[in-house]
Design a protein around this motif. Structure first.
Motif, PDB file in Angstrom:
ATOM      1  N   GLY A  34      28.762   4.516  25.937  1.00  0.00           N
ATOM      2  CA  GLY A  34      28.571   4.747  24.477  1.00  0.00           C
ATOM      3  C   GLY A  34      28.194   3.140  24.103  1.00  0.00           C
TER       4      GLY A  34
ATOM      5  N   LEU B 255      24.391   2.656  25.029  1.00  0.00           N
ATOM      6  CA  LEU B 255      23.627   3.454  24.078  1.00  0.00           C
ATOM      7  C   LEU B 255      23.588   2.982  22.846  1.00  0.00           C
ATOM      8  CD1 LEU B 255      24.641   7.183  25.236  1.00  0.00           C
ATOM      9  CD2 LEU B 255      22.558   5.675  25.892  1.00  0.00           C
TER      10      LEU B 255
ATOM     11  N   TRP C 284      25.021  11.160  21.773  1.00  0.00           N
ATOM     12  CA  TRP C 284      25.767  10.752  22.647  1.00  0.00           C
ATOM     13  C   TRP C 284      26.491  11.720  23.286  1.00  0.00           C
ATOM     14  CZ3 TRP C 284      30.084   6.744  21.155  1.00  0.00           C
ATOM     15  CH2 TRP C 284      30.806   6.049  22.369  1.00  0.00           C
TER      16      TRP C 284
END
Length: 225
Positions: free
Chosen positions: A131, A134, A186
Protein backbone atom coordinates in the motif's frame (compact mmCIF):
# COMPACT_ATOMS: atom_id res chain seq x y z
CA UNK A 1 29.32 -8.59 13.27
CA UNK A 2 27.05 -11.30 14.74
CA UNK A 3 28.53 -13.72 17.23
CA UNK A 4 28.78 -17.46 16.55
CA UNK A 5 25.78 -18.05 18.81
CA UNK A 6 23.75 -15.42 16.94
CA UNK A 7 24.67 -16.99 13.59
CA UNK A 8 23.62 -20.43 14.81
CA UNK A 9 20.35 -19.04 16.12
CA UNK A 10 19.65 -17.31 12.79
CA UNK A 11 20.40 -20.51 10.86
CA UNK A 12 18.15 -22.66 13.05
CA UNK A 13 15.39 -20.04 12.90
CA UNK A 14 15.60 -20.11 9.10
CA UNK A 15 15.41 -23.92 9.10
CA UNK A 16 12.34 -23.82 11.32
CA UNK A 17 10.54 -21.22 9.21
CA UNK A 18 11.41 -23.09 5.99
CA UNK A 19 9.94 -26.27 7.47
CA UNK A 20 6.85 -24.34 8.55
CA UNK A 21 6.37 -23.06 5.00
CA UNK A 22 6.51 -26.62 3.74
CA UNK A 23 3.80 -27.47 6.24
CA UNK A 24 1.68 -24.63 4.90
CA UNK A 25 1.82 -26.27 1.48
CA UNK A 26 1.09 -29.75 2.86
CA UNK A 27 -1.52 -29.25 5.59
CA UNK A 28 -2.43 -25.54 5.64
CA UNK A 29 -2.00 -22.90 8.31
CA UNK A 30 -4.75 -24.21 10.60
CA UNK A 31 -2.94 -27.54 11.01
CA UNK A 32 0.52 -26.04 11.50
CA UNK A 33 2.22 -27.94 14.32
CA UNK A 34 5.39 -27.07 16.19
CA UNK A 35 5.92 -30.76 16.93
CA UNK A 36 5.76 -31.64 13.23
CA UNK A 37 8.10 -28.76 12.39
CA UNK A 38 10.52 -30.02 15.06
CA UNK A 39 10.50 -33.50 13.52
CA UNK A 40 11.12 -32.02 10.07
CA UNK A 41 14.28 -30.19 11.18
CA UNK A 42 15.51 -32.99 13.46
CA UNK A 43 14.93 -31.21 16.75
CA UNK A 44 13.05 -32.16 19.89
CA UNK A 45 9.94 -30.09 20.54
CA UNK A 46 11.48 -28.35 23.52
CA UNK A 47 14.29 -27.03 21.32
CA UNK A 48 11.83 -25.46 18.87
CA UNK A 49 10.00 -23.78 21.75
CA UNK A 50 13.19 -21.91 22.57
CA UNK A 51 12.90 -20.20 19.17
CA UNK A 52 9.11 -19.94 18.93
CA UNK A 53 7.29 -20.28 22.27
CA UNK A 54 3.97 -21.08 20.57
CA UNK A 55 2.36 -21.89 17.25
CA UNK A 56 1.03 -18.33 17.15
CA UNK A 57 4.55 -16.92 17.42
CA UNK A 58 5.59 -19.06 14.47
CA UNK A 59 2.53 -17.99 12.47
CA UNK A 60 3.31 -14.35 13.19
CA UNK A 61 6.85 -14.81 11.92
CA UNK A 62 5.59 -16.48 8.74
CA UNK A 63 3.05 -13.71 8.18
CA UNK A 64 5.60 -10.92 8.65
CA UNK A 65 8.09 -12.72 6.40
CA UNK A 66 5.38 -13.16 3.75
CA UNK A 67 4.29 -9.54 3.83
CA UNK A 68 7.92 -8.40 3.73
CA UNK A 69 8.68 -10.60 0.72
CA UNK A 70 5.59 -9.34 -1.09
CA UNK A 71 6.40 -5.76 -0.19
CA UNK A 72 9.97 -6.15 -1.40
CA UNK A 73 8.69 -7.45 -4.75
CA UNK A 74 6.41 -4.43 -5.10
CA UNK A 75 9.18 -2.00 -4.16
CA UNK A 76 11.63 -3.56 -6.60
CA UNK A 77 9.12 -3.24 -9.45
CA UNK A 78 8.48 0.48 -8.94
CA UNK A 79 10.43 2.81 -11.21
CA UNK A 80 9.91 6.41 -10.00
CA UNK A 81 11.04 7.87 -13.34
CA UNK A 82 8.25 6.09 -15.24
CA UNK A 83 4.76 7.49 -15.74
CA UNK A 84 2.39 6.80 -12.81
CA UNK A 85 0.16 4.51 -14.87
CA UNK A 86 3.14 2.39 -15.97
CA UNK A 87 4.40 2.26 -12.38
CA UNK A 88 1.00 1.11 -11.11
CA UNK A 89 0.79 -1.68 -13.67
CA UNK A 90 4.37 -2.81 -13.01
CA UNK A 91 3.78 -3.03 -9.27
CA UNK A 92 0.49 -4.89 -9.71
CA UNK A 93 2.15 -7.39 -12.03
CA UNK A 94 4.96 -7.91 -9.52
CA UNK A 95 2.45 -8.53 -6.74
CA UNK A 96 0.68 -11.10 -8.91
CA UNK A 97 3.95 -12.80 -9.84
CA UNK A 98 4.84 -13.17 -6.18
CA UNK A 99 1.39 -14.49 -5.33
CA UNK A 100 1.47 -17.06 -8.13
CA UNK A 101 4.95 -18.16 -7.06
CA UNK A 102 4.00 -18.41 -3.37
CA UNK A 103 0.34 -19.50 -3.32
CA UNK A 104 0.42 -21.04 0.15
CA UNK A 105 2.04 -17.99 1.70
CA UNK A 106 -0.45 -15.79 -0.13
CA UNK A 107 -3.26 -17.91 1.31
CA UNK A 108 -1.83 -17.37 4.80
CA UNK A 109 -1.87 -13.59 4.25
CA UNK A 110 -5.16 -13.16 2.39
CA UNK A 111 -7.07 -16.42 2.73
CA UNK A 112 -9.34 -17.72 5.46
CA UNK A 113 -8.44 -16.67 9.04
CA UNK A 114 -6.63 -19.29 11.09
CA UNK A 115 -8.96 -20.48 13.88
CA UNK A 116 -7.81 -19.26 17.28
CA UNK A 117 -5.18 -16.89 15.88
CA UNK A 118 -5.29 -13.10 15.93
CA UNK A 119 -2.49 -11.26 14.16
CA UNK A 120 -0.71 -8.79 16.47
CA UNK A 121 0.12 -5.18 15.67
CA UNK A 122 3.63 -6.33 14.80
CA UNK A 123 2.31 -7.47 11.42
CA UNK A 124 0.90 -4.07 10.40
CA UNK A 125 4.05 -2.33 9.06
CA UNK A 126 4.91 -5.30 6.85
CA UNK A 127 1.29 -5.65 5.69
CA UNK A 128 1.27 -2.00 4.59
CA UNK A 129 4.34 -2.15 2.36
CA UNK A 130 2.47 -2.74 -0.89
CA UNK A 131 0.00 0.00 0.00
CA UNK A 132 2.87 2.38 0.71
CA UNK A 133 4.26 1.75 -2.79
CA UNK A 134 0.87 2.31 -4.43
CA UNK A 135 0.33 5.39 -2.27
CA UNK A 136 3.68 6.81 -3.31
CA UNK A 137 2.67 6.41 -6.95
CA UNK A 138 -0.61 8.20 -6.24
CA UNK A 139 1.15 11.02 -4.39
CA UNK A 140 3.71 11.45 -7.15
CA UNK A 141 0.89 11.57 -9.70
CA UNK A 142 -0.82 14.32 -7.73
CA UNK A 143 2.33 16.38 -7.35
CA UNK A 144 3.22 16.03 -11.03
CA UNK A 145 -0.21 17.28 -12.11
CA UNK A 146 -1.48 13.97 -13.49
CA UNK A 147 -4.48 14.03 -11.16
CA UNK A 148 -6.98 16.90 -11.51
CA UNK A 149 -7.49 19.08 -8.45
CA UNK A 150 -10.30 17.64 -6.36
CA UNK A 151 -13.07 19.25 -4.36
CA UNK A 152 -10.83 19.16 -1.29
CA UNK A 153 -13.33 17.45 0.99
CA UNK A 154 -11.75 15.48 3.84
CA UNK A 155 -13.69 13.16 6.13
CA UNK A 156 -11.80 10.98 8.60
CA UNK A 157 -14.93 8.87 9.08
CA UNK A 158 -14.53 7.57 5.52
CA UNK A 159 -10.77 7.06 5.17
CA UNK A 160 -8.66 7.23 8.31
CA UNK A 161 -5.96 9.85 8.69
CA UNK A 162 -3.32 7.11 8.80
CA UNK A 163 -4.55 5.62 5.54
CA UNK A 164 -4.71 9.07 3.94
CA UNK A 165 -1.03 9.52 4.79
CA UNK A 166 -0.21 6.23 3.08
CA UNK A 167 -2.31 7.17 0.04
CA UNK A 168 -0.19 10.11 -1.03
CA UNK A 169 -0.45 12.46 1.95
CA UNK A 170 -1.87 15.97 1.66
CA UNK A 171 -2.42 17.52 -1.75
CA UNK A 172 -5.32 19.43 -3.36
CA UNK A 173 -5.83 16.57 -5.82
CA UNK A 174 -6.06 14.00 -3.03
CA UNK A 175 -9.50 14.51 -1.55
CA UNK A 176 -11.97 11.94 -0.19
CA UNK A 177 -13.23 10.93 -3.61
CA UNK A 178 -9.73 10.06 -4.84
CA UNK A 179 -8.78 8.28 -1.61
CA UNK A 180 -11.91 6.16 -1.65
CA UNK A 181 -11.19 5.16 -5.24
CA UNK A 182 -7.54 4.49 -4.36
CA UNK A 183 -8.50 2.30 -1.40
CA UNK A 184 -11.02 0.50 -3.59
CA UNK A 185 -8.32 -0.09 -6.20
CA UNK A 186 -5.81 -1.29 -3.58
CA UNK A 187 -8.26 -3.81 -2.17
CA UNK A 188 -9.38 -4.82 -5.66
CA UNK A 189 -5.83 -5.85 -6.57
CA UNK A 190 -5.95 -8.49 -3.85
CA UNK A 191 -9.57 -9.37 -4.53
CA UNK A 192 -8.67 -10.11 -8.13
CA UNK A 193 -5.67 -12.18 -7.08
CA UNK A 194 -7.68 -14.11 -4.51
CA UNK A 195 -10.33 -14.96 -7.09
CA UNK A 196 -7.59 -16.23 -9.41
CA UNK A 197 -5.60 -18.22 -6.85
CA UNK A 198 -8.62 -19.73 -5.10
CA UNK A 199 -10.25 -20.83 -8.35
CA UNK A 200 -13.20 -18.43 -8.48
CA UNK A 201 -12.49 -17.37 -12.08
CA UNK A 202 -12.80 -20.91 -13.43
CA UNK A 203 -15.33 -20.83 -16.25
CA UNK A 204 -15.32 -17.01 -16.30
CA UNK A 205 -11.83 -16.01 -17.41
CA UNK A 206 -10.12 -17.63 -20.40
CA UNK A 207 -6.77 -15.82 -20.33
CA UNK A 208 -5.72 -14.98 -16.77
CA UNK A 209 -2.72 -12.88 -17.82
CA UNK A 210 -4.74 -10.69 -20.17
CA UNK A 211 -7.63 -10.41 -17.72
CA UNK A 212 -5.35 -9.29 -14.92
CA UNK A 213 -3.71 -6.62 -17.07
CA UNK A 214 -7.10 -5.36 -18.26
CA UNK A 215 -8.44 -5.27 -14.72
CA UNK A 216 -5.41 -3.41 -13.35
CA UNK A 217 -5.62 -0.94 -16.25
CA UNK A 218 -9.26 -0.26 -15.37
CA UNK A 219 -8.28 0.29 -11.74
CA UNK A 220 -5.56 2.72 -12.81
CA UNK A 221 -8.17 4.68 -14.76
CA UNK A 222 -10.51 4.58 -11.77
CA UNK A 223 -8.05 6.45 -9.61
CA UNK A 224 -7.14 8.89 -12.39
CA UNK A 225 -3.77 7.57 -13.55
Amino acid sequence: MPTARERVRAEVTAEITDAARRQLAEVGAAALSLRAVARDVGLVSSAVYRYFPSRDDLLTRLIIDGYDALGAAAEAADRPDDAPRARWLAVCRAVRSWALGHPHEYALLYGSPVPGYAAPQDTVPAAARVGVVLGRILGDAARSGVLPEGAGKQDTHVVSRETAEVLGGDHPALDDAVRVRALLAWSSVFGTLSFELFGHFVGSVEDADRYFDRAMTELASLIGL
